[in-house]
Design an enzyme around this catalytic site. Structure first.
Site, PDB file in Angstrom:
ATOM      1  N   HIS A  75     -46.658 -16.230   1.340  1.00 36.91           N
ATOM      2  CA  HIS A  75     -46.271 -15.935  -0.036  1.00 36.91           C
ATOM      3  C   HIS A  75     -45.234 -16.918  -0.577  1.00 36.91           C
ATOM      4  CE1 HIS A  75     -43.024 -13.262   1.737  1.00 36.91           C
ATOM      5  NE2 HIS A  75     -42.372 -13.655   0.663  1.00 36.91           N
ATOM      6  N   ASP A  85     -48.652 -13.607   7.349  1.00 42.00           N
ATOM      7  CA  ASP A  85     -47.931 -14.186   6.213  1.00 42.00           C
ATOM      8  C   ASP A  85     -47.261 -15.519   6.572  1.00 42.00           C
ATOM      9  OD1 ASP A  85     -46.653 -14.599   3.816  1.00 42.00           O
ATOM     10  OD2 ASP A  85     -45.885 -12.563   3.642  1.00 42.00           O
ATOM     11  N   SER A 140     -37.444 -14.789   3.000  1.00 46.36           N
ATOM     12  CA  SER A 140     -38.863 -14.936   3.314  1.00 46.36           C
ATOM     13  C   SER A 140     -39.141 -16.289   3.955  1.00 46.36           C
ATOM     14  CB  SER A 140     -39.696 -14.812   2.043  1.00 46.36           C
ATOM     15  OG  SER A 140     -39.737 -13.484   1.639  1.00 46.36           O
TER      16      SER A 140
HETATM   17  N1  ARG Z   1     -42.271  -8.307  -0.379  1.00 39.78           N
HETATM   18  C1  ARG Z   1     -42.165  -9.669   0.030  1.00 39.78           C
HETATM   19  C2  ARG Z   1     -40.841 -10.252  -0.364  1.00 39.78           C
HETATM   20  O1  ARG Z   1     -40.388 -10.072  -1.467  1.00 39.78           O
HETATM   21  C3  ARG Z   1     -43.217 -10.525  -0.578  1.00 39.78           C
HETATM   22  C4  ARG Z   1     -44.560 -10.161  -0.132  1.00 39.78           C
HETATM   23  C5  ARG Z   1     -45.622 -10.911  -0.864  1.00 39.78           C
HETATM   24  N2  ARG Z   1     -46.836 -10.209  -0.688  1.00 39.78           N
HETATM   25  C6  ARG Z   1     -47.424  -9.473  -1.662  1.00 39.78           C
HETATM   26  N3  ARG Z   1     -48.440  -8.721  -1.346  1.00 39.78           N
HETATM   27  N4  ARG Z   1     -47.010  -9.534  -2.915  1.00 39.78           N
HETATM   28  O2  ARG Z   1     -40.251 -10.981   0.381  1.00 39.78           O
END
Ligand code: ARG
Length: 710
Positions: free
Chosen positions: A84, A225, A645
């Site tokens: 992501h 991911d 992330s």
């Molecule tokens: N929740 C994650 C974060 O903000 C991002 C995940 C991205 N994946 C998604 N399905 N939108 O670090």
């Protein structure tokens, strides 16, 4: 006796394995965490983690694209980060014909690595505390000067002088002074940024984003991911603009990879760039934050539903809107979880309790009363003073401003205000049309305007639309939207270009999309003073409140709110119980990928090849010894937030065992308050990553580049 010792040892682990709150500042590790790090099980010294004189772990960690973290995993500058995090770059490189986002991609040679335009990565060189130097300078200035504006100007010069000196001393670097603990501490931070970054490979989005928004922010998880990039440098290994002549960056050092997997209780640490937390905010601020987020959630629901339907109906639209949708939906779901967690965990109530106890402590001494006694009230008053304007601006920017046509007209208007009425402003506009679907936007426009009319108070209605209609309260929105989209030139790049190239600026400024943009901006600008004026009070109040909290808890190690600077968090691999009678294991396996498979749901498609690899147990060296399966994800109690992330999850020796990519639903209030029993960091196991690289992607060239720990 032996048995008692074992129980004690087990207790010891359990004790040190709890409560791993803290996004620690690297230069303070020795002082604040030296002992605790060791007790927690870390085998590296603080100096091996962060040193400005020697190479250290921090040299492997990069700020990726400004909003994420990545790490160097080969001598040739190979980077791994989250899928992501690479998402927007991969989307930008993809076309209907070469859809790398949906199909995945692996460069089998360096020539096949694809320049990712606009992507840069940054190394941290050093951080130096300059608080004392700045305070000393301020004292001196205040002796000679009484005018606050003049003082501020002189202080700005002081800061610039420190920055200039650092830039001179560090070739090809930038420097900045960053505030910590709400303006109580300042660091001079030196960075080196590389701008030639190339896309190396990623699994298909069905794997890299497996579970989509349904699984996002949640455990159990089975998302692969990750994505890979490479940093390129000039002949001297220094930053250079993109050139085919550039060479892979020769890394000073890089992370070793451990394929040993994790056990419950294992020590883990994460280094990276957490973006923002609000751990020093007051109840008044938090309440306002939740109220404003609710507006965003509702507006985004309206827009996302329309986007999603169009995306599911057409793969080409899906590719164009993938990044816009993911960006919108990530915040949208986070805020919903946060609102829920605020209720369930009584965040405001607990914050008020803390403020009560703090106030009692303040009131014990008149000195404290003088320094901190007014802080909470000052913040509360300022929050109240700005609340109405802030809510109105949120509604304007989350609803009518999200009509893409308005955004396009805005982008154009801003380019003209920078570059003048000149055809070259078209350069700023053109790229946005690549991912623009006008029919979709037309639907969004009608829905967003309806939503806005329902939610806004009359004074917030756009008044200055002039000829388009007189009264927003009663106007026929669908008819207006038809007029807007039929008449505006901004629905297609060629139409705008024709007007601009013909020099017909009069028609451009009379365009209904430009008028709507101006009408919205007029409303926003009218509210800006009310929204921003109290900010000085909030800053002053926050500075005092934070200083008070630090004094109140003197002697206890403390860490400042996240502010996109590099931090370390350390803790352990741990399961958790989300609710009564339920216990979540600390890891997931590829078995769960097949369990979740649903060919009718675009979020849960499993590529045929991955399915047969899992069914055949073709796991190579990546299976876990305990069950012969590849473990997909695991949990730790490390303290992270957005921006982390892509961060490396490291074992006690500093070897790479996974990548952090998410937080869990039950503790979505974590940016405000850490929850020892509930809060977990969701990590993708490095063995799942490498299984996908080697077996699904066939990129053995990448595996050969890596350095595995014995
Ligand atoms: N929740 C994650 C974060 O903000 C991002 C995940 C991205 N994946 C998604 N399905 N939108 O670090």
């Amino acid at each position: 006796m032996k048995r008692i010792l074992t129980i004690l040892a087990a207790l010891g682990i359990a004790l040190s394995a709890s409560a791993d709150e803290g996004m620690w500042l690297l230069p303070l590790l020795q002082k604040m965490n030296g002992k605790a790090l060791k007790e927690a099980g870390c085998k590296l010294s603080p100096e091996e983690i962060y040193s400005i004189n020697h190479s250290s772990l921090k040299d492997n960690i990069i700020h990726f694209g400004g909003g994420c973290t990545g790490e160097i995993i080969s001598a040739d500058g190979l980077i791994v980060t989250n899928h992501h995090c690479g998402y927007s770059s991969i989307q930008a490189l993809s076309t209907d014909e070469h859809n790398y986002l949906m199909n995945g991609y692996w460069a089998m040679t360096r020539e096949q690595e694809l320049p990712a335009k606009g992507l840069s990565i940054t190394f941290l060189q050093s951080m130096t505390d300059v608080t004392a130097a700045l305070e000393k300078a301020e004292k001196k200035i205040r002796k000679a000067e009484t005018d606050e504006q003049a003082i501020a100007k002189k202080m700005q010069e002081e800061r610039q002088a420190l920055i200039d000196k650092a830039v001179q001393a560090n070739k090809n670097c930038t420097a900045q002074i960053t505030s910590f603990y709400n303006d109580n501490v300042y660091y001079l931070i030196v960075y080196k940024t590389y701008r030639d970054v190339r896309f190396v490979g990623a699994p298909p989005a069905s794997v890299g984003k497996f579970g989509g928004e349904t699984d996002n922010w949640m455990w159990p998880r089975h998302t692969g991911d990750f994505s890979m990039f490479r940093v390129y440098a000039g002949p001297d290994n220094e930053p250079a603009e993109y050139s085919p002549e550039n060479r892979p960056y020769k890394a000073k050092n890089h992370l070793k990879i451990s394929l040993n997997g994790v056990q419950e209780g294992d020590y883990t640490m994460i280094m990276g760039y957490p973006g923002r937390t609000q751990r020093f905010q007051t109840a008044a601020q938090l309440e306002q934050m939740i109220a404003s987020q609710r507006i965003s959630i509702d507006a985004r629901t309206v827009r996302q539903d329309i986007m999603w339907e169009a995306m599911c109906a057409d793969p080409s639209v899906q590719l164009k809107y993938a990044n816009k949708y993911a960006g919108s939906a990530n915040g949208w779901k986070k805020w919903q979880g946060e609102e829920l967690a605020f209720q369930k965990l009584d965040i405001i109530g607990r914050e008020l309790e803390k403020e009560k106890a703090f106030t009692a402590w303040v009131n014990q001494k008149s000195q404290r009363q003088q320094a901190y006694g007014n802080a909470l009230k000052q913040i509360e008053d300022a929050v109240k003073a700005s609340a109405e304007a802030e809510m109105a601006v949120t509604l304007l920017t989350e609803a009518p401003y999200r009509i893409e046509l308005v955004g396009l007209a805005g982008r154009f208007t801003q380019a003209v205000s920078r570059q003048g009425q000149d055809a070259k402003v078209l350069n700023a506009l053109q790229p946005a049309y690549r991912d623009y679907v006008v029919d979709l936007d037309r639907k969004e426009a009608a829905a967003l305007l309806e939503f806005f009319r329902q939610r806004a108070s009359e004074e917030d209605y756009p008044k200055s639309l002039g000829v388009d209609f007189d009264d927003f309260a009663t106007m026929d929105i669908p008819a207006y939207v038809d007029y807007l989209f039929d008449e505006s030139a901004f629905t297609a790049y060629d139409k705008v270009a024709e007007l601009v190239n013909a020099g017909d600026w009069e028609k451009v400024w009379a365009d209904p999309a430009v008028r709507l943009f101006n009408a919205i901006m007029t409303e926003v600008m009218e509210r800006y003073p009310a929204m921003l004026a109290p900010e000085a009070d909030i800053d002053a109040g926050s500075k005092a409140f934070t200083a008070g909290l630090l004094e109140w808890e003197k002697g206890k190690p403390s860490y400042p709110d996240a502010n996109s600077t590099m931090r370390l968090t350390y803790g352990h691999v741990l399961p958790y119980s989300p609710k009564d009678a339920v216990l979540y294991k600390h890891y997931s396996t590829v078995k769960g990928v097949l369990e979740k498979e649903d060919p009718t749901n675009p979020e849960f498609i499993v590529p045929a090849k991955l399915k047969s690899l899992i069914e055949a147990k073709d796991f190579g060296r990546y299976a876990d010894a305990s069950d012969g399966l590849v473990h997909a994800c695991f949990l730790t109690n490390n303290d992270i937030t957005g921006g982390n992330s892509g961060s490396p999850v490291l074992n006690a020796k500093g070897e790479l065992i996974g990548l952090a990519f998410d937080g869990n639903w039950e503790s979505m209030s974590s940016d405000v308050m850490f929850e020892p029993d509930l809060q977990r960091c969701i990590c993708v196991d490095i063995r799942y990553v490498l299984f996908l690289v080697e077996k699904l992607g066939g990129a053995t060239n990448i595996i050969q580049e890596l350095d595995f720990a014995k």
